[in-house]
Structures are given as C-alpha cells and as structure tokens.
Scaffold this active site. Structure first.
Site, PDB file in Angstrom:
ATOM      1  N   TYR A 146      98.062  25.215  11.087  1.00 19.85           N
ATOM      2  CA  TYR A 146      97.044  24.644  11.974  1.00 19.85           C
ATOM      3  C   TYR A 146      95.931  25.658  12.226  1.00 19.85           C
ATOM      4  O   TYR A 146      94.744  25.333  12.132  1.00 19.85           O
ATOM      5  CB  TYR A 146      97.697  24.226  13.284  1.00 19.85           C
ATOM      6  CG  TYR A 146      96.722  23.622  14.283  1.00 19.85           C
ATOM      7  CD1 TYR A 146      96.275  22.312  14.129  1.00 19.85           C
ATOM      8  CD2 TYR A 146      96.264  24.364  15.362  1.00 19.85           C
ATOM      9  CE1 TYR A 146      95.383  21.758  15.039  1.00 19.85           C
ATOM     10  CE2 TYR A 146      95.375  23.816  16.270  1.00 19.85           C
ATOM     11  CZ  TYR A 146      94.938  22.522  16.106  1.00 19.85           C
ATOM     12  OH  TYR A 146      94.043  21.982  17.008  1.00 19.85           O
ATOM     13  N   LYS A 150      91.745  25.392  11.237  1.00 26.41           N
ATOM     14  CA  LYS A 150      90.653  25.540  12.198  1.00 26.41           C
ATOM     15  C   LYS A 150      89.782  26.751  11.862  1.00 26.41           C
ATOM     16  O   LYS A 150      88.560  26.730  12.096  1.00 26.41           O
ATOM     17  CB  LYS A 150      91.216  25.647  13.614  1.00 26.41           C
ATOM     18  CG  LYS A 150      91.919  24.368  14.080  1.00 26.41           C
ATOM     19  CD  LYS A 150      90.999  23.151  14.000  1.00 26.41           C
ATOM     20  CE  LYS A 150      91.648  21.898  14.556  1.00 26.41           C
ATOM     21  NZ  LYS A 150      90.737  20.728  14.538  1.00 26.41           N
ATOM     22  N   THR A 181      95.977  17.261  27.050  1.00 26.61           N
ATOM     23  CA  THR A 181      95.698  15.928  26.523  1.00 26.61           C
ATOM     24  C   THR A 181      96.949  15.199  26.064  1.00 26.61           C
ATOM     25  O   THR A 181      96.864  14.063  25.600  1.00 26.61           O
ATOM     26  CB  THR A 181      94.738  16.012  25.319  1.00 26.61           C
ATOM     27  OG1 THR A 181      95.378  16.767  24.270  1.00 26.61           O
ATOM     28  CG2 THR A 181      93.430  16.678  25.697  1.00 26.61           C
TER      29      THR A 181
END
Length: 274
Positions: A146, A150, A181
C-alpha cells in the site's frame, strides 16, 4: 491562497460514494460547482449526494477511464481519490494481489489523468489532485505494498507538475494521515495462519485500529482536498492528520533511520537493527 472564481467549474471526483470522496463531492457542490462522482456501480450508491451526477469508473479497468472521461466531457478539476487499502506480510501477499493493488491505486488514476489531460491542455487550464497517504512519506512494516502504491502516485504527481505547467495545468498531491472513515473494515489483508510474521502483524494491526479510531474525520480531511483543488495557486503538496506539520519538519532534519524507528514505534514495533 485564493480560490478559483471563474464561475461554476466541472469537477470529477473518483470514489465519491463514501469516505473522503463523498465529503469532497458534498463540499464542492456546496461551493457552487458541477460535480461528477465516480463509483464502480453508480446505480447502487447507498446515500447519493444532491447535486452530484454519478458515473461508472473501475480503477482496475483502464478502458472505463476513457469511457468515464468521454461521458463527463470537459473537466476543470480531477480529484483522484478512489483506491483500496491493504495490509499484511510482504512474503504472504501473492503477486496477483500486488498487481491488483497497483492497478487500482496507481494505474487507474494514471489512466484517468491521461484521459482528461488533452482537454485541459487544449483549454489552457486545469487541476489534477492525487489523494495519497502519509504512508508514502512514512512507510511502516506490514503496509509495504500500500505504501509503495501511494509513493508511486506521489512520484507521478511531483514529476508531472512541471511537465504540464506550460499548459496552465496544476498537479497537486494531498496526503491524509490516519482518518476515521472505517476503511479498516474494508482493508484487504494477507497474512498466513502460521506465518512467522503473524505476531508482529497483529501488533501493527491493533495499533492501526486504535489510531484510526481517534483519527481526524473525513469531513476535515476533505476540506484540505477541496482547498488544494480550488486554489488558484495550489502548493505541490498538502498533508493533514498525524501531527503533519511536526512530523514532516522532523523528517527534514532527523536521520532517516530515526524517522523509520519512530514510525515503527507508533505502530507498536520495537526498534530492531538487522
């Protein structure tokens, strides 16, 4: 920095069905602009935002980028926000999962950016915002793939910024820190039951859950994204959350190994020298 005041702008926000993307779309509609929001399945958006026109986009399907751009037409601002989260042991993650993550988080945004750039260049104006992650700047164990996606997105944005500047196009990176979130519940995880890495992975996972529970809201993060998108003279880089001003200042003056050690420590990992 002043906001753009050239009347209603057409803004394309990817991943607008939930989280940061939904809040960005909501705030830009409130600012009086035309907003197109993407979803893999526009007909099934659970809580559609008034004023947002939903269009189909699957980041892993590059042909859908061209179709999306054709459907929307002229775009003044593109906000590449859609993506997937992933965690787990590097050894335990199969290559097809790595390739899928890069397709969704890097190549999909690249394909959509390529699709809207010709129109921006011909009109002599436009803004592209890449929504990344502070893990690109502060990578941590068990978030390897990940963080790499990015970091790649950030590299594209920083290099592309000068390339398209002669045509009135601005390219901006926004790095959120830990955001509350609920994305952790949707995170893809690769860790074997008998993996030698499992104990330390569980330590990082627990710390991540705790950090996310007390992270800043997606509404607050969206304000930074919107500020970057609507600015007449946006900075190349914005970050918010995780005490961003302090940690980026530390990154500039502290030895790299110290920064890596501190990042690991925040996620519950002891300092170990190989």
């Amino acid at each position: 920095m002043t906001a753009q005041t050239s009347g209603a702008l057409t803004v394309l926000v990817t991943g607008a069905s939930s989280g940061i993307g939904a809040d960005v779309a909501r705030q830009i509609v409130a600012a009086g602009h035309r907003v197109y929001g993407t979803s893999r399945n526009p007909a099934t958006v659970e809580d559609p935002i008034a004023g947002v026109t939903y269009v189909r986009l699957d980041n892993a399907d590059y042909a859908s980028a061209a179709a999306c751009a054709a459907e929307v037409g002229a775009v003044d601002i593109l906000i590449n926000n859609a993506g997937e989260s992933a965690a787990g042991a590097f050894e335990d993650t199969p290559m097809d999962a790595v390739e899928h993550l890069f397709a969704v988080n890097v190549f999909g945004p690249v394909a959509l950016t390529k699709a809207v750039l010709p129109g921006m260049r011909e009109r002599g104006r436009g803004t592209v915002v890449m929504v990344g992650s502070m893990l690109a700047s502060f990578p941590v164990a068990f978030r390897t793939n990940y963080a790499a996606t990015k970091a790649a997105l950030k590299g594209y944005a920083m290099a592309l910024r000068r390339e398209v500047a002669p045509y009135g196009i601005r390219v901006v990176t926004v790095e959120p820190g830990t955001i509350a979130t609920g994305i952790g519940e949707r995170r893809t995880i690769h860790i074997g039951d008998d993996s030698p890495y499992r104990a330390e992975y569980e330590t990082v996972a627990a710390a991540t859950r705790a950090n996310e529970a007390k992270g800043i809201s997606s509404t607050a993060m969206a304000k930074t994204v919107v500020q970057a998108a609507l600015s007449e003279q946006p900075k190349p880089f914005y970050a918010r959350g995780n005490r961003a001003p302090v940690v980026f200042a530390l990154q500039r003056v502290a030895p790299r190994q110290l920064v890596l050690d501190l990042t690991a420590r925040i996620h519950g990992l002891a300092k170990i020298r190989p």
